[in-house]
Design a protein around this motif. Structure first.
Motif, short mmCIF file in Angstrom:
data_model
loop_
_atom_site.label_atom_id
_atom_site.label_comp_id
_atom_site.label_asym_id
_atom_site.label_seq_id
_atom_site.Cartn_x
_atom_site.Cartn_y
_atom_site.Cartn_z
N ILE A 178 -1.96 16.29 14.93
CA ILE A 178 -2.35 14.90 14.64
C ILE A 178 -2.54 14.13 15.93
O ILE A 178 -3.52 13.40 16.11
N ALA A 179 -1.63 14.33 16.86
CA ALA A 179 -1.70 13.59 18.12
C ALA A 179 -2.96 13.97 18.89
O ALA A 179 -3.71 13.10 19.35
N LYS B 142 -2.86 7.86 8.81
CA LYS B 142 -2.23 8.81 9.73
C LYS B 142 -0.79 8.41 10.00
O LYS B 142 0.09 9.27 10.15
N ILE B 143 -0.55 7.12 10.07
CA ILE B 143 0.82 6.65 10.28
C ILE B 143 1.69 7.14 9.12
O ILE B 143 2.83 7.57 9.32
N GLY B 144 1.13 7.10 7.92
CA GLY B 144 1.86 7.62 6.77
C GLY B 144 2.19 9.10 6.95
O GLY B 144 3.31 9.53 6.67
N ASP B 145 1.22 9.86 7.43
CA ASP B 145 1.45 11.28 7.67
C ASP B 145 2.57 11.47 8.69
O ASP B 145 3.45 12.33 8.54
N ILE C 66 0.81 -1.21 0.00
CA ILE C 66 0.00 0.00 0.00
C ILE C 66 0.85 1.26 0.00
O ILE C 66 0.34 2.37 0.06
N GLY C 67 2.17 1.09 -0.04
CA GLY C 67 3.04 2.25 -0.18
C GLY C 67 3.39 2.93 1.12
O GLY C 67 3.91 4.05 1.11
N LEU C 68 3.12 2.28 2.23
CA LEU C 68 3.48 2.90 3.51
C LEU C 68 4.99 2.85 3.72
O LEU C 68 5.59 3.77 4.27
N ILE C 69 5.61 1.77 3.28
CA ILE C 69 7.07 1.66 3.32
C ILE C 69 7.60 1.40 1.92
O ILE C 69 6.87 0.93 1.04
N LEU D 18 9.55 -0.28 13.56
CA LEU D 18 9.29 -0.05 14.99
C LEU D 18 8.41 1.18 15.18
O LEU D 18 7.48 1.19 15.98
N PHE D 19 8.73 2.23 14.43
CA PHE D 19 7.92 3.46 14.46
C PHE D 19 6.47 3.13 14.11
O PHE D 19 5.54 3.54 14.81
N ILE D 20 6.31 2.35 13.06
CA ILE D 20 4.96 1.98 12.63
C ILE D 20 4.25 1.18 13.71
O ILE D 20 3.09 1.44 14.03
N ARG D 21 4.97 0.23 14.29
CA ARG D 21 4.31 -0.57 15.32
C ARG D 21 3.87 0.29 16.50
O ARG D 21 2.79 0.13 17.05
#
Lengths: 154, 154
Positions: A83-84, A62-65, A23-26, A48-51
């Motif tokens: 965002i937070a 939002k994780i992508g952002d 999906i292009g997240l990484i 790790l950031f994603i997790r």
DNA sequence: CTTGACCTTCCCATCATTGGAACCCTTATT
DNA sequence: AATAAGGGTTCCAATGATGGGAAGGTCAAG
């Protein structure tokens, strides 16, 4: 590092790593001659950031952002903070919604004997209530759950 | 009463009424010669029951259990009460989970200036934290969301 | 008799995730 | 060297509850 090791190191399953790539997240990682994905320490940091963000209930979008902001050295911390805090709002809205459901149910259950007899005010209310106590919402039909993306599977 | 009127009367969309029929939650209604579904007042009562339980966040499977108990004149009210209180437990577990996420995020956001500068402890923590504050859970990898079926769409 | 609003079935999309099949690659043991 | 185990690869399907839409039939009012 192949995908299995990356999964173990990051806590993100191999399946999900491939999905995030799809999906292009990484970014697609390097490959061995045999086609195996090869991950660097940097890639592991990203996973790790994603997790972590995922564990905080962020939607993948939002994780992508957040990933973009992470890599943008000229970001404004205000963007991250917004965002937070938006997410905190969403979490709190969801909590209130669940709270309302739980309150109503507890109220219904309160008057139920909970024995072998069939008389049950819970069923009675569900069957005949004009409007359940929880239904004091203003909008005509504001479907119970207006929020998505609080992550289902674990 | 055709499906549109039934939907208006019950607050369950026509789409969902057909879906509930398809998965066996409700019985196939009579049809007109032209194939239109025809609903009785009794059917509307059932749909209202479904809508109310759904608004309380019950999964469709549990709604099926509740419908069965509703129609079982020899039910034990204890059975209904157990389903209700189990659901209260699930709601509360979910709430605690969201609470934990929100607490962590608020904590992270607290030290973020939220201005035009890039320095952002939120991003920092997400990027480098060994374990985020919220991650004081005992199990090694108890994925954030262990609960399903709190209804997503509205 | 046309128009528009409804009904029908069927397929697709969502979101994050898991499962499995079919097949290829690597490593260790016979 | 052959083989088996345990990975990797891709692709397809399912989950749960819901909405969207297309293609075609039906009904009531004008």
């Amino acid at each position: 590092m192949n995908i299995g090791e990356a999964a173990a190191a990051s806590g993100v399953s191999a399946k999900m790593i491939r999905y995030y790539e799809q999906i292009g997240l990484i970014k697609p990682p390097a490959r061995t001659e045999a086609g195996y994905r090869v991950y660097s320490d940097n890639d592991i940091s990203t996973l790790l950031f994603i997790r972590r963000t995922r564990d905080l209930g962020f939607a993948v979008e939002k994780i992508g952002d957040l990933l973009t902001l992470w890599h943008d050295r000229s970001r404004a911390s205000a963007d991250v903070k917004r965002i937070a805090l938006d997410h905190v709002d969403a979490l709190e809205r969801k909590m209130r919604e669940l709270q309302s459901m739980a309150d109503t149910l507890r109220h219904l259950a309160q008057n139920c004997h909970g024995d072998g007899r069939p008389d049950c005010p819970i069923i009675e209310e569900l069957a005949h209530a004009e409007a359940l106590p929880s239904c004091h919402a203003p909008a005509p039909r504001p479907r119970a759950d207006s929020l998505q993306n609080f992550r289902k599977h674990g």
